[in-house]
Design a protein around this motif. Structure first.
Motif, short mmCIF file in Angstrom:
data_model
loop_
_atom_site.label_atom_id
_atom_site.label_comp_id
_atom_site.label_asym_id
_atom_site.label_seq_id
_atom_site.Cartn_x
_atom_site.Cartn_y
_atom_site.Cartn_z
N LEU A 127 -3.06 5.04 10.68
CA LEU A 127 -3.77 5.83 9.68
C LEU A 127 -5.21 5.37 9.47
N TRP B 95 0.85 -1.19 0.00
CA TRP B 95 0.00 0.00 0.00
C TRP B 95 0.88 1.23 0.00
N GLN B 96 0.29 2.36 -0.44
CA GLN B 96 1.07 3.59 -0.54
C GLN B 96 0.13 4.79 -0.44
N TYR B 97 0.74 5.96 -0.10
CA TYR B 97 -0.02 7.21 -0.06
C TYR B 97 -0.27 7.69 -1.48
N GLN B 98 -1.42 8.33 -1.67
CA GLN B 98 -1.72 8.85 -3.00
C GLN B 98 -2.76 9.95 -2.89
N ASP B 99 -2.33 11.21 -2.94
CA ASP B 99 -3.23 12.36 -2.97
C ASP B 99 -4.27 12.34 -1.86
N ARG C 57 -9.00 2.21 -2.80
CA ARG C 57 -8.57 3.57 -2.44
C ARG C 57 -9.40 4.04 -1.24
N LEU D 208 -7.98 9.27 3.62
CA LEU D 208 -7.38 9.38 4.94
C LEU D 208 -7.98 10.60 5.65
N ALA E 242 -5.06 6.46 0.79
CA ALA E 242 -4.18 5.30 0.78
C ALA E 242 -4.66 4.36 -0.32
N GLN E 243 -3.74 3.98 -1.19
CA GLN E 243 -4.06 3.00 -2.22
C GLN E 243 -3.59 1.63 -1.74
N HIS F 278 -7.76 11.25 9.00
CA HIS F 278 -6.99 11.69 10.18
C HIS F 278 -7.96 12.12 11.28
#
Length: 286
Positions: free
Chosen positions: A80, A54-58, A159, A162, A61-62, A164
């Motif tokens: 997260l 997984w990774q951050y994307q705009d 997708r 996030l 999280a994707q 927060h």
């Protein structure tokens, strides 16, 4: 067939439309072993590394569809997406969590799937990849059949926005320890919109969003202060959610302690959902 990339998997499925994709196999192999399914061929997705992370994307999280429940339960993920991590931790015993995947939970669409109400409350979307390219679909549309998977498509990514902000997952089971949910509730706060989002799982074929209850309780929270709510309003919210998600049977609701009968069962289920929703709201507002 053991493709090494998502594109290879799509090509393999196009060449063998009767083949069944498999990742963790926790549901699929159970059906095979029970004699309920005899696939002509299997497309193993376990070697596709791009689906396992997984990774951050705009601002979101994707998540790869091959992300295991065990991986989602780790602290870095939980920091997260705490509700999704909690759902993943409760998905079953360790052998199931180590093999079972997020994408498998979505595609199988078991009503008691623990991650499904969380994804519905977070308003997640999925990326479906097929011979004609990729397209993005809300998880709720996929689960309800409003926009189902098409022939030759595979679920590639999930997708998740996030926020927060506080988010909670709780479930009730028929026994102690990791087991199948009889009811579950996912609740998230969205301070930017001054909104509460809630989804109830396991009580219907798909997760249910009690939209009127969400709107009502959002107006009861002191968003400008310490985000408190009157205990009576929290209790009313639980009852509001329960009545919206557990319909009253034709014969009406019976006493909760009564043995048998749809009325007594519906009363017990309503009580369970009401308590879960009230507690989830209280935990999120702490």
């Amino acid at each position: 067939m053991l493709p090494a990339s998502l594109d290879e998997a799509v090509t393999a499925l196009a060449a063998s439309p009767a083949a069944v994709p498999v990742a963790g196999g926790t549901d699929l192999m159970g059906a095979v072993n029970a004699g309920l399914l005899r696939p002509m061929a299997l497309i193993g997705l376990g070697r596709i590394n791009e689906l396992r992370g997984w990774q951050y994307q705009d601002g979101a999280a994707q998540l790869g569809a091959g992300l295991t429940h065990a991986r989602m339960g780790r602290p870095d993920f939980a920091a997260l997406m705490p509700a999704l991590a909690e759902a993943a931790r409760s998905a079953g015993p360790p052998q199931v969590r180590n093999a079972g995947t997020l994408g498998g939970n979505i595609v199988t669409a078991d009503p008691a799937g623990d991650t499904l109400p969380v994804l519905a409350a977070l308003e997640a979307t999925v990326t479906l990849v097929g011979p004609e390219g990729a397209r993005e679909v809300p998880v709720s549309h996929l689960l309800t059949g409003l926009d189902p998977m098409r022939g030759g498509e595979l679920l590639g990514y999930v997708r998740v926005p996030l926020l927060h902000a506080p988010q909670v997952f709780m479930k009730a089971t028929g026994r102690t320890g990791p087991s199948r949910a009889t009811a579950s509730v996912a609740l998230v706060l969205d301070p930017a919109r001054r909104a509460v989002r809630c989804a109830v799982g396991a009580v219907a074929p798909v997760p249910l969003r009690p939209l009127e209850a969400e709107q009502w309780v959002s107006g009861c929270i002191d968003w400008d202060g310490d985000r408190t709510i009157d205990p009576a309003a929290a209790a009313a919210f639980g009852e509001y959610v329960a009545s919206a998600c557990v319909p009253e049977p034709p014969g009406g609701l019976g006493p909760e302690g009564a043995d048998g009968g749809p009325g007594a069962a519906a009363a017990r289920l309503r009580r369970t959902v009401s308590v879960l929703a009230r507690r989830a709201l209280g935990r999120a507002l702490k």
